[in-house]
Scaffold this motif. Structure first.
Motif, short mmCIF file in Angstrom:
data_model
loop_
_atom_site.label_atom_id
_atom_site.label_comp_id
_atom_site.label_asym_id
_atom_site.label_seq_id
_atom_site.Cartn_x
_atom_site.Cartn_y
_atom_site.Cartn_z
N SER A 1 0.83 -1.21 0.00
CA SER A 1 0.00 0.00 0.00
C SER A 1 0.86 1.25 0.00
N LEU B 1 -3.87 8.33 -6.31
CA LEU B 1 -5.10 7.59 -6.06
C LEU B 1 -6.21 8.47 -5.49
N SER B 2 -6.09 9.77 -5.65
CA SER B 2 -7.09 10.68 -5.10
C SER B 2 -8.05 11.23 -6.15
N ARG C 1 -10.56 14.81 -1.55
CA ARG C 1 -10.38 13.38 -1.29
C ARG C 1 -8.98 13.10 -0.78
N ARG D 1 -7.67 11.33 2.82
CA ARG D 1 -6.73 10.21 2.85
C ARG D 1 -5.41 10.60 3.51
N PHE E 1 -5.36 5.15 -11.23
CA PHE E 1 -6.14 3.92 -11.31
C PHE E 1 -5.96 3.25 -12.68
N ASP F 1 -8.12 1.61 -14.10
CA ASP F 1 -9.39 1.75 -14.82
C ASP F 1 -9.36 2.90 -15.82
N ILE G 1 -16.04 4.77 -10.64
CA ILE G 1 -14.96 5.07 -9.69
C ILE G 1 -15.51 5.39 -8.32
N LYS H 1 -16.64 2.13 -6.68
CA LYS H 1 -15.57 1.16 -6.48
C LYS H 1 -14.56 1.61 -5.44
N TYR H 2 -14.23 2.92 -5.40
CA TYR H 2 -13.13 3.37 -4.55
C TYR H 2 -13.54 4.33 -3.43
N GLU H 3 -14.71 4.96 -3.54
CA GLU H 3 -15.01 6.04 -2.61
C GLU H 3 -16.09 5.71 -1.59
#
Length: 208
Positions: A16, A25-26, A96, A100, A159, A161, A202, A205-207
Motif C-alpha cells: 500500500s 489515487l485521489s 479526497r 486520505r 487507477f 481503470d 470510480i 468502487k473506490y469512494e
C-alpha cells in the motif's frame, strides 16, 4: 499462524505504501461525473446556440468573418468547459486527498500531469493548425483520440481503470473520423456519457 498473519499484514502495508508513492489515487468519481455533465451542456450549446455543424470543411463557401467568429465562439466554449472540468477535478480530488491524509500536489501528481500533458499539447497544436486550414470536421475526432491517448499513458500513474476510459475515447474518435457528420454526437458520447459512467464506477468502487 499468528506470525504468518502478521507477515501478510506487513506485506499488505508495504504494498500500500509503495502504491501511494508511485500512483495518484485521489482522483474523484464526482469530478468525472461533473466533467461529463459540463461536456453535455457544452455540446448542446454548440449545436443549438452556435449551430456547429461538424461535417463542414469550410473553404470559400462561407465568409471569412463568419467562419472566424464562429470558431472563436466555439473555442471559448471549449475553454469554458475545460476550465470548469479541471477546476472541479482539482476541488474534489484535493478534498479526497485531504481525507486520505495525502498531499494533492506531490511528485506523483506532477508526473501524472506531465504525462497527460504531452499528447494533449501536441493534439491541441495539431487541431489549431487544422482549424486554421478550415478542417473543422476533424476537430471532434482528434480531441477524442489525443485525450484518449493521454488517459492511456496517465493510467500508469493512477487507477488502472483510467486505461479503459482512454481506449473508449480513442475508439470513439476513430469511429467519429469515419462518420464526420456525427462528430459532435461522438464528442458528447466520449466526453459526456463516458465520463459520467466512469465517474459513477470510480465513486462506487473506490469512494464508498
Amino acid at each position: 499462524m499468528k506470525q504468518q498473519q502478521d507477515y501478510i499484514r506487513d506485506i499488505s502495508e508495504i504494498r500500500s505504501m509503495m502504491e501511494k508513492s508511485t500512483k495518484f489515487l485521489s482522483l474523484s468519481g464526482w469530478a468525472g461525473i461533473m466533467a461529463g455533465i459540463y461536456a453535455l451542456i457544452g455540446a448542446y450549446i454548440a449545436y443549438k446556440v452556435l449551430y456547429f455543424n461538424p461535417d463542414e470543411i469550410i473553404y470559400s463557401s462561407v465568409s471569412q468573418r463568419h467562419y472566424t467568429g464562429g470558431i472563436v465562439k466555439l473555442v471559448l466554449l471549449a475553454l469554458s468547459v475545460l476550465v470548469l472540468a479541471v477546476g472541479t477535478a482539482v476541488f474534489f480530488s484535493s478534498r479526497r486527498a485531504a481525507k486520505r491524509n495525502e498531499k494533492f500536489w506531490n511528485a506523483t501528481s506532477r508526473r501524472l500531469l506531465v504525462n497527460m500533458g504531452v499528447p494533449l499539447v501536441i493534439g491541441g497544436i495539431l487541431i489549431l493548425i487544422l482549424i486554421s486550414k478550415g478542417f473543422v470536421g476533424l476537430v471532434a475526432p482528434l480531441t477524442l483520440i489525443f485525450y484518449g491517448l493521454s488517459l492511456f499513458i496517465a493510467s500508469r500513474y493512477t487507477f488502472e481503470d483510467v486505461k479503459i476510459l482512454g481506449l473508449i475515447q480513442v475508439v470513439l474518435g476513430l469511429i467519429s473520423s469515419y462518420y464526420i457528420g456525427y462528430g459532435l454526437l461522438f464528442w458528447a458520447l466520449g466526453f459526456g456519457v463516458a465520463h459520467i459512467a466512469y465517474g459513477i464506477y470510480i465513486h462506487f468502487k473506490y469512494e464508498r
